[in-house]
Scaffold this motif. Structure first.
Motif, mmCIF file in Angstrom:
data_model
loop_
_atom_site.group_PDB
_atom_site.id
_atom_site.type_symbol
_atom_site.label_atom_id
_atom_site.label_comp_id
_atom_site.label_asym_id
_atom_site.label_seq_id
_atom_site.Cartn_x
_atom_site.Cartn_y
_atom_site.Cartn_z
ATOM 1 N N LEU A 282 0.838 -1.190 0.000
ATOM 2 C CA LEU A 282 0.000 0.000 0.000
ATOM 3 C C LEU A 282 0.876 1.243 0.000
ATOM 4 O O LEU A 282 2.094 1.172 0.184
ATOM 5 N N THR A 283 0.225 2.379 -0.193
ATOM 6 C CA THR A 283 0.924 3.663 -0.210
ATOM 7 C C THR A 283 0.505 4.444 1.026
ATOM 8 O O THR A 283 -0.610 4.982 1.076
ATOM 9 N N PRO A 284 1.343 4.533 2.071
ATOM 10 C CA PRO A 284 0.929 5.139 3.341
ATOM 11 C C PRO A 284 0.481 6.588 3.224
ATOM 12 O O PRO A 284 -0.332 7.046 4.038
ATOM 13 N N HIS A 285 0.984 7.347 2.224
ATOM 14 C CA HIS A 285 0.627 8.766 2.176
ATOM 15 C C HIS A 285 -0.835 8.985 1.788
ATOM 16 O O HIS A 285 -1.316 10.115 1.805
ATOM 17 N N TYR B 198 -4.105 9.829 8.923
ATOM 18 C CA TYR B 198 -3.630 9.760 10.309
ATOM 19 C C TYR B 198 -2.732 8.544 10.511
ATOM 20 O O TYR B 198 -2.877 7.515 9.840
ATOM 21 N N ARG B 199 -1.837 8.695 11.483
ATOM 22 C CA ARG B 199 -0.875 7.634 11.774
ATOM 23 C C ARG B 199 -0.704 7.533 13.286
ATOM 24 O O ARG B 199 -0.643 8.544 13.989
ATOM 25 N N GLN B 200 -0.650 6.279 13.782
ATOM 26 C CA GLN B 200 -0.415 6.026 15.198
ATOM 27 C C GLN B 200 0.700 4.997 15.329
ATOM 28 O O GLN B 200 0.709 3.994 14.607
ATOM 29 N N ILE C 234 -2.330 -1.792 9.253
ATOM 30 C CA ILE C 234 -1.135 -1.898 10.092
ATOM 31 C C ILE C 234 0.063 -2.148 9.184
ATOM 32 O O ILE C 234 0.002 -3.011 8.292
ATOM 33 N N ILE C 235 1.127 -1.382 9.392
ATOM 34 C CA ILE C 235 2.347 -1.561 8.607
ATOM 35 C C ILE C 235 3.533 -1.691 9.561
ATOM 36 O O ILE C 235 3.499 -1.213 10.700
ATOM 37 N N ASP C 236 4.585 -2.360 9.077
ATOM 38 C CA ASP C 236 5.788 -2.498 9.893
ATOM 39 C C ASP C 236 6.746 -1.348 9.598
ATOM 40 O O ASP C 236 6.398 -0.391 8.890
ATOM 41 N N SER C 237 7.955 -1.434 10.127
ATOM 42 C CA SER C 237 8.925 -0.346 9.957
ATOM 43 C C SER C 237 9.350 -0.173 8.505
ATOM 44 O O SER C 237 9.842 0.891 8.124
ATOM 45 N N ALA D 55 8.862 -1.064 16.327
ATOM 46 C CA ALA D 55 7.872 -0.051 15.974
ATOM 47 C C ALA D 55 7.030 -0.499 14.784
ATOM 48 O O ALA D 55 7.559 -0.923 13.749
ATOM 49 N N TYR D 56 5.725 -0.403 14.955
ATOM 50 C CA TYR D 56 4.756 -0.618 13.885
ATOM 51 C C TYR D 56 3.855 0.621 13.841
ATOM 52 O O TYR D 56 3.910 1.478 14.735
ATOM 53 N N SER D 57 3.025 0.706 12.818
ATOM 54 C CA SER D 57 2.147 1.873 12.680
ATOM 55 C C SER D 57 0.737 1.438 12.319
ATOM 56 O O SER D 57 0.540 0.448 11.593
ATOM 57 N N LEU D 58 -0.229 2.202 12.831
ATOM 58 C CA LEU D 58 -1.637 2.022 12.474
ATOM 59 C C LEU D 58 -2.067 3.233 11.658
ATOM 60 O O LEU D 58 -1.935 4.377 12.104
ATOM 61 N N LEU D 59 -2.577 2.992 10.451
ATOM 62 C CA LEU D 59 -3.035 4.056 9.562
ATOM 63 C C LEU D 59 -4.561 4.124 9.591
ATOM 64 O O LEU D 59 -5.242 3.102 9.682
ATOM 65 N N SER D 60 -5.100 5.337 9.479
ATOM 66 C CA SER D 60 -6.553 5.530 9.436
ATOM 67 C C SER D 60 -6.851 6.826 8.700
ATOM 68 O O SER D 60 -5.965 7.655 8.486
#
Length: 651
Positions: free
Chosen positions: A20-23, A27-29, A60-63, A325-330
């Motif tokens: 996926l493309t995070p941009h 929002y990011r957590q 959810i994405i990893d580093s 570190a991982y991230s949650l995108l919304s």
């Protein structure tokens, strides 16, 4: 446990989604994972507020910004059910009624619901005992209230700790009031519980109407699944029927839809205070507002000092190959629902051992590209030509964002009855809006005048003057100092047809009765039709009785609001008064999704501006219109004759 850890990578990585493309996410957590393996995180209400209602935009994405499959876990309780008792045997003694109930021993029972045909008001205390052999009885609850009140509040349920009992004995105390007939009982089969957490809520508004209190509750976030709410009050003794409602989109308007109704009470039974102050809901609230409607009947308004709420917990479960570190995108309105094929493994994953991950609060994604997440801005609509509109009022906006305007009597009287001619305009462009129909009522004083008809001496008639014509009143109330009477009241207004003849437009008819030692209530008459003029007539036939005296006339109309988004502090105007206008067609669902999750700012209306004077023919009715055209025709003919005489004659 080791087997779960070994199978974890196979389960999750084989179902990995495409890159996926995070941009594209707003929002990011950050997720802090302390150890590799199955990880569980609890979603805070801040995430629910910015994500889609179904959480389909979460990722959810990893580093390395690689997508990690996850499972959404929303533990829900199993609801209670009820079954009819196998056998029911009542027995009346000198001071109590005993109800012997035979149950199904395989059921886990949490209470009984008694049935009675009695319509009279009563309040009694009950004791419940359980046994499996009818010899050894164990007290399950003591002093439970059973009642039926004049305001409709009723409680025939007795709750007690869950258990399996072959026999139940309900002992109803008849010391203070005569026995009442009990005909049967339903057994409340226990459900299961699910975890909840408290939500900080605030009472944002309180509106008092005759017999009804309306509280506006701000949940602080949208899309929450509210399990229950609880009121706080210092009233020592009370019973009230309370409804919970929420604004929901219906067609192009927001309507208050009832979610739950419950009898709340605090009663004193033989010196023991029993209270029930909770309202179960267990529904997802897509906006951030709830409405509490408290039916006071003829009692004073219930003083509610606080409202508490609990919400259901939502968790995400995923497999972390490594700690870190991982991230949650919304916050992506355009992405599709992810397909991880994990639903068939849901039970195993929920029961497996997990590590608790730490989730930060949402923050703006630094690389967010709004152009990749269109349509993200629909605050401005199409251009508009406002020339056909007759009236407008400036809207005074304190700060940008979601705005809320209450339509005042000027607008209610001059706009179309269905509000199809309302337009919110800024810089010659429309701002899409929603109409919210509320349960709030506003009151206006009606100036009465005696208008008795000399030809009907037994009739009393009053003429009520409204603040302006066509004000959409839905009911009228008044008071009387007379102590004993029974009268039928008729309300109407006089309209004029095309020929100039007057005819009555019936609005309502009702009977009012008062007897000695009865609380001095008011006459409340609901209109069957909306008035079209500024004068309402009310009359009653006194017969051979003294004329009845009425005073304190008041009219009531429902509060209607307009909700829209203003992206900046700019000049905004509300236009109304255009009979030819059609209903606007906005993307209501998109507008509602944004506005319901936003905290609204009340905006103020300025003074009315008249843009177009009504044509003379529009202001004339009946015979006046024909007289006008007749006089105009005579003037035209006279002018033609005069002109013909002034012209030189042909030679």
């Amino acid at each position: 446990m080791k087997r779960c850890v070994v199978l974890g990578p196979i389960i999750f990585w084989t179902g990995a989604a495409c890159a996926l493309t995070p941009h594209q996410w707003q929002y990011r957590q950050s997720i802090d994972v302390p150890a590799a393996g199955l990880v569980r995180i609890n979603l805070p209400l801040e995430t629910s507020n910015i994500a889609r209602p179904d959480l389909s935009d979460l990722r959810i994405i990893d580093s390395n910004e690689k997508e990690i499959p996850f499972l959404i876990d929303q533990p829900m309780p199993r609801p209670e059910s009820s079954v009819l008792a196998k056998d029911f045997r009542p027995e009346i003694t000198s001071a109590e009624t005993r109800l012997l109930i035979t149950t199904d021993a395989d059921l886990t029972i949490a209470g009984v619901m008694l049935e009675t045909p009695a319509s009279a008001n009563f309040i009694k205390a009950a004791r419940v005992e359980g046994s499996n052999d009818q010899k050894d009885w164990r007290t399950l609850t003591l002093g439970a209230p059973l009642f039926r009140m004049g305001n409709g509040a009723t409680n025939l349920r007795v709750a007690f700790p869950e258990g399996r009992w072959q026999f139940l004995r309900v002992v109803v105390d008849d010391n203070r009031t005569p026995p009442i007939p009990w005909t049967n009982a339903r057994l409340i089969v226990a459900g299961s519980r699910a975890p909840t957490e408290p939500v900080s809520v605030t009472i944002k508004s309180r509106d008092e109407n005759p017999g009804m209190t309306r509280l506006g509750i701000d949940l602080g976030a949208a899309n929450l699944r509210i399990a229950s709410i609880r009121i706080g009050t210092s009233e020592p003794v009370f019973t009230r029927t309370v409804k919970v409602a929420a604004p929901e989109l219906s067609a192009q308007n927001l309507q208050e839809e009832t979610l739950s109704s419950e009898v709340l009470y605090r009663v004193d039974l033989n010196g023991k205070v029993e209270a029930h102050l909770d309202l179960p809901i267990d529904k997802q609230i897509f906006g951030r507002e709830l409405v509490l409607l408290i039916d006071n009947g003829d009692s004073p308004p219930l003083l509610v000092s606080e409202v508490r709420a609990d919400r259901r917990i939502t968790r995400l479960i995923f497999f972390a190959a490594t700690p870190g570190a991982y991230s949650l995108l919304s916050g992506n309105s355009q992405c599709e629902l992810p397909r991880y094929d994990l639903s068939h493994l849901g039970d195993q994953l929920r029961q497996a051992g997990t590590t608790q991950g730490q989730l930060s609060l949402p923050a703006q994604n630094p690389g967010y590209n709004p152009a990749a997440n269109l349509p993200q801005d629909f605050a401005t609509g199409a251009k508009i030509d406002v020339a056909p509109w007759k009236f407008r009022k400036p809207i005074q906006i304190a700060q940008p964002g979601a705005q809320q305007i209450e339509l005042d009597p000027d607008i209610l009287a001059r706009a179309a009855p269905d509000f199809r001619d309302l337009r919110v305009v800024s810089e010659n462009a429309q701002l899409p809006y929603l109409i919210e129909c509320t349960s709030i009522e506003r009151t206006v004083s009606l100036n009465p005048g005696i208008a008795n008809d000399p030809k009907r001496p037994t009739f009393s008639r009053w003429k009520l003057k409204l603040p302006q014509a066509a004000l959409p009143l839905t009911r009228v109330t008044c008071a009387s100092a007379s102590g004993l009477f029974e009268r039928t009241f008729r309300l109407w207004e006089e309209l004029t047809d095309e020929r100039g003849d007057q005819y009555p437009h019936e609005l309502a008819q009702t009977t009012w009765r008062r007897v000695p030692n009865q609380p001095a209530g008011q006459l409340a008459v609901s209109f069957a039709a909306l008035p079209k003029t500024d004068t309402v007539l009310i009359e009653t036939d006194n017969g051979d009785n003294p004329p009845i005296e009425l005073h304190d006339f008041r009219g009531y109309y429902p509060v209607t609001r307009i909700i829209f988004a203003s992206p900046k502090s700019q000049s905004v105007t509300l236009y109304y008064g255009n009979e030819e206008a059609a209903s606007p067609r906005y993307d209501a669902k998109l507008v509602a999704a944004q506005l319901l999750r936003s905290e609204r700012t009340p905006a103020a209306l300025g003074s009315q501006e008249i843009l177009k004077s009504e044509r003379v023919t529009e202001t004339l009715t009946g015979s006046a219109r024909y007289i006008f055209w007749g006089v105009l025709g005579i003037v035209v003919v006279a002018l033609l004759i005069l002109i013909s005489r002034l012209l030189p004659k042909a030679t």
